[in-house]
Design a protein around this motif. Structure first.
Motif, mmCIF file in Angstrom:
data_model
loop_
_atom_site.group_PDB
_atom_site.id
_atom_site.type_symbol
_atom_site.label_atom_id
_atom_site.label_comp_id
_atom_site.label_asym_id
_atom_site.label_seq_id
_atom_site.Cartn_x
_atom_site.Cartn_y
_atom_site.Cartn_z
ATOM 1 N N SER A 133 0.822 -1.219 0.000
ATOM 2 C CA SER A 133 0.000 0.000 0.000
ATOM 3 C C SER A 133 0.851 1.261 0.000
ATOM 4 O O SER A 133 0.503 2.262 -0.617
ATOM 5 N N HIS A 134 1.998 1.192 0.685
ATOM 6 C CA HIS A 134 2.807 2.407 0.844
ATOM 7 C C HIS A 134 3.520 2.844 -0.433
ATOM 8 O O HIS A 134 4.035 3.944 -0.499
ATOM 9 N N VAL A 135 3.559 1.998 -1.459
ATOM 10 C CA VAL A 135 4.269 2.410 -2.685
ATOM 11 C C VAL A 135 3.343 2.460 -3.900
ATOM 12 O O VAL A 135 3.796 2.359 -5.027
ATOM 13 N N GLU A 136 2.032 2.646 -3.672
ATOM 14 C CA GLU A 136 1.121 2.552 -4.816
ATOM 15 C C GLU A 136 1.403 3.579 -5.895
ATOM 16 O O GLU A 136 1.129 3.343 -7.064
ATOM 17 N N HIS A 137 1.979 4.723 -5.526
ATOM 18 C CA HIS A 137 2.254 5.727 -6.557
ATOM 19 C C HIS A 137 3.718 5.762 -6.981
ATOM 20 O O HIS A 137 4.146 6.667 -7.690
ATOM 21 N N ALA A 138 4.495 4.765 -6.535
ATOM 22 C CA ALA A 138 5.921 4.736 -6.904
ATOM 23 C C ALA A 138 6.084 4.251 -8.342
ATOM 24 O O ALA A 138 5.184 3.638 -8.914
ATOM 25 N N TRP A 139 7.232 4.561 -8.934
ATOM 26 C CA TRP A 139 7.585 3.990 -10.230
ATOM 27 C C TRP A 139 8.247 2.639 -9.989
ATOM 28 O O TRP A 139 8.976 2.471 -9.012
ATOM 29 N N PRO A 140 8.051 1.681 -10.888
ATOM 30 C CA PRO A 140 8.646 0.355 -10.702
ATOM 31 C C PRO A 140 10.167 0.380 -10.499
ATOM 32 O O PRO A 140 10.700 -0.436 -9.764
ATOM 33 N N ARG A 141 10.862 1.357 -11.130
ATOM 34 C CA ARG A 141 12.318 1.391 -10.969
ATOM 35 C C ARG A 141 12.736 1.643 -9.524
ATOM 36 O O ARG A 141 13.879 1.406 -9.150
ATOM 37 N N GLU A 142 11.784 2.147 -8.709
ATOM 38 C CA GLU A 142 12.117 2.443 -7.320
ATOM 39 C C GLU A 142 11.919 1.222 -6.410
ATOM 40 O O GLU A 142 12.191 1.298 -5.232
ATOM 41 N N LEU A 143 11.441 0.103 -6.978
ATOM 42 C CA LEU A 143 11.139 -1.071 -6.161
ATOM 43 C C LEU A 143 12.218 -2.138 -6.294
ATOM 44 O O LEU A 143 12.914 -2.215 -7.299
ATOM 45 N N SER A 144 12.306 -3.002 -5.252
ATOM 46 C CA SER A 144 13.247 -4.117 -5.302
ATOM 47 C C SER A 144 12.643 -5.253 -6.137
ATOM 48 O O SER A 144 11.454 -5.235 -6.471
ATOM 49 N N GLY A 145 13.466 -6.252 -6.446
ATOM 50 C CA GLY A 145 12.994 -7.395 -7.230
ATOM 51 C C GLY A 145 11.820 -8.106 -6.577
ATOM 52 O O GLY A 145 10.851 -8.473 -7.247
ATOM 53 N N GLY A 146 11.884 -8.281 -5.257
ATOM 54 C CA GLY A 146 10.796 -8.948 -4.540
ATOM 55 C C GLY A 146 9.512 -8.143 -4.590
ATOM 56 O O GLY A 146 8.414 -8.690 -4.760
ATOM 57 N N MET A 147 9.649 -6.817 -4.481
ATOM 58 C CA MET A 147 8.457 -5.965 -4.537
ATOM 59 C C MET A 147 7.831 -6.012 -5.927
ATOM 60 O O MET A 147 6.603 -6.015 -6.070
#
Lengths: 274, 295
Positions: A133-147
């Motif tokens: 929920s906390h990253v719903e507006h993030a860009w995918p490049r900002e996420l780790s592989g697991g996320m």
């Protein structure tokens, strides 16, 4: 043992083969004459050594490639092309980098014309269930592989597919992340009651992963189905569950199929399996 | 290097270039014709040269044209620069826009289906092999020397570049995104709009930059060979009278407009590429710095 029509069959394969022409012109049979039924709601793992045709089989059920021979039916209709009824979680990262996380989760719903408010509610629900929920507006490049895998899982569940096809989805993840994702996947799978439960086909080469997740394990070798094992150990399965006699027994069988416990053991088990 | 320092360095280089030109003008004092220096210094460019551009004001707005008896004035020069620049820039961007849209659609058609590929590919490859500037006279005869003729010519030059760029970029779209969209239920049209177009954009940036350059070349090439207005027309007219200072002045205007175009394009693509990993975007920031310093 291959045919066990407990209830309504969700996935039915009838004499399915797939032949590829290699660059040097030689014909290769990736999948050879597979006949198989998977009942609705079952969690099936497909195990086999690298290059045995697991991914090809899964892609055929997804409708991304067509069989050379035989037929594939899902929910009584012939598979000829991809459909949102059959959601796929790929081995590689499939999350669209040009869309924010929430837009990725909504993508399938948007394609099918679900109203904005409704699809946002659904997407938020699934993002909460996978803990993002906390990253719903993030860009995918900002996420780790697991996320990113969590996003991919949330996307196919949000899209309401009745069949989930997972192609070594967590193969590239570390042990802890992989275990967390197993829990997420099982939680989402088990939240619907048994009549509405999604049918899952999970391709992996990881024996422990298959034993942790599956109701049933299919073993593929050189494009052929060589074994079909039921796993009746109740869930939730912990590290201790894997030490139960039934699990150890199954594990030895699987390792033998994968060629890790010697040719004699493999030959013996192949006879048992067929 | 910090942004401020980068900015200052670019500015310093710019001032250095201007100074170098001034020194050159003082060393090489040769004249093409009496009173027309081969290397006009800045003191000439901002006074006599600029004032002489009044010649290209066609009258109106209460400022009489030189041809009908008006006196050269800075106001007339300013109006001449603005109106001729607008003529050139409007034709250029209309052509660029049309060319980009047509080239992109044709490029996408190659991958859309076997039928569209067969229809589009051969004619497009055929058009690609024609040398652009050699086509100017043909376009003039077909479409005239006014607005339509130039727009059509720029659009032709740009669409050829876009076609090649799009065909190539579509081939490089990762299959995984296409498979993902299809299994999530995207129709073919949705697939092109939501997956193919955004994923080819980073690769298309170099195509767009290339087409900006081509659009300028095509527009000026068309103006050299027959126009009644525009910056290219001023250059050709000046050449006939050996007005080297006017030609150089107009060349400076090109630099200015091109820099503004690049700066606008970089700002836009930075916005459109917010999603891309940072490595790809740093190059853009660098380009933007240069654009800002120049404009």
């Amino acid at each position: 043992m291959l045919f066990e029509p407990v209830e309504k069959s969700m996935i039915v394969l009838n004499g399915v083969s797939r032949i590829f022409r290699r660059a040097d012109g030689q014909l290769v049979r990736a999948v050879a004459d597979i006949t198989l039924e998977i009942p609705q709601g079952q969690f099936v793992c497909l195990v086999g050594p690298s290059g045995c045709g697991k991914s090809t089989l899964l892609q055929m059920i997804a409708g991304l490639i067509l069989p050379s021979n035989g037929s594939i039916r899902v929910a009584d209709s012939l598979v000829t092309e991809p459909s949102p009824e059959r959601g796929v979680v790929f081995q590689k990262d499939s999350v669209f980098p040009w869309m924010r996380v929430i837009d990725n989760v909504e993508y399938g719903l948007k394609c099918r014309g679900i109203a904005k408010g409704e699809r946002r509610t659904i997407a938020r629900d699934y993002l909460r269930l996978v803990g993002l929920s906390h990253v719903e507006h993030a860009w995918p490049r900002e996420l780790s592989g697991g996320m990113l895998k969590r996003v991919a899982v949330a996307t196919v569940f949000a899209n309401g597919a009745s069949v989930l096809l997972l192609d070594e989805p967590f193969g590239a993840l570390d042990y802890v992340t992989k275990r967390q994702l197993h829990d997420v996947l099982l939680k989402l799978w088990a939240q619907s009651d048994s009549e509405n439960r999604r049918t899952v086909l999970f391709v992996t080469h990881d024996v422990d992963e298959a034993l942790t997740l599956a109701d049933r394990i299919l073993v593929l070798h050189s494009g052929q189905l060589v074994d079909d094992l039921d796993i009746s150990v109740p869930r939730p399965r912990t590290a201790d569950s894997l030490l139960l006699a039934e699990m150890m027994n199954r594990k030895h069988v699987l390792l033998a199929h994968l060629g890790l416990e010697g040719a004699t053991a493999l030959a013996a088990q192949m006879e048992v399996g067929s | 290097m910090s942004a401020v320092l980068r900015h200052r360095t670019s500015l310093l280089v710019l001032v250095g270039m201007a100074g170098f030109w001034q020194i050159l003008s003082m060393i090489f004092r040769a004249e093409a014709l009496p009173g027309e220096p081969m290397v006009p210094g800045w003191q000439v460019l901002v006074t006599k040269t600029f004032l002489s551009l009044s010649d290209y004001w066609q009258g109106g707005l209460g400022v009489e044209s030189v041809a009908s008896g008006g006196r050269p004035s800075y106001l007339a020069s300013f109006l001449a620069v603005i109106s001729n620049s607008l003529d050139t820039v409007i034709r250029l961007y209309t052509g660029l826009f049309l060319g980009a849209v047509i080239g992109t659609l044709l490029g996408l058609a190659v991958s859309w289906s076997g039928w569209t590929r067969r229809i589009v590919e051969l004619p497009a490859q055929f058009l690609r092999t024609m040398p652009l500037l050699a086509m100017v006279p043909l376009f003039q005869l077909w479409f005239g020397t006014y607005f339509i003729g130039k727009v059509a010519f720029v659009a032709y030059g740009v669409s050829v570049i876009f076609f090649a760029g799009v065909v190539n970029a579509v081939k490089n779209v990762p299959q995984i995104y296409i498979d993902n969209a299809r299994t999530l239920g995207a129709t073919k049209f949705q697939l092109y709009r939501t997956v193919i177009l955004p994923s080819i954009f980073p690769e298309l940036r170099s195509t767009i930059l290339l087409s900006l350059g081509t659009a300028w070349a095509a527009e000026l090439g068309a103006e050299y060979l027959g126009a009644q207005s525009g910056l290219g027309y001023i250059i050709v007219y000046s050449e006939q009278f050996a007005y080297l200072d006017r030609m150089f002045f107009v060349a400076l205007l090109f630099t200015l407009y091109a820099s503004i175009s690049y700066a606008i394009f970089n700002n836009l693509s930075l916005r459109l590429l917010r999603w891309a990993p940072r490595a790809g975007r740093d190059v853009l920031v660098e380009l933007k710095g240069i654009g800002n310093a120049l404009s």
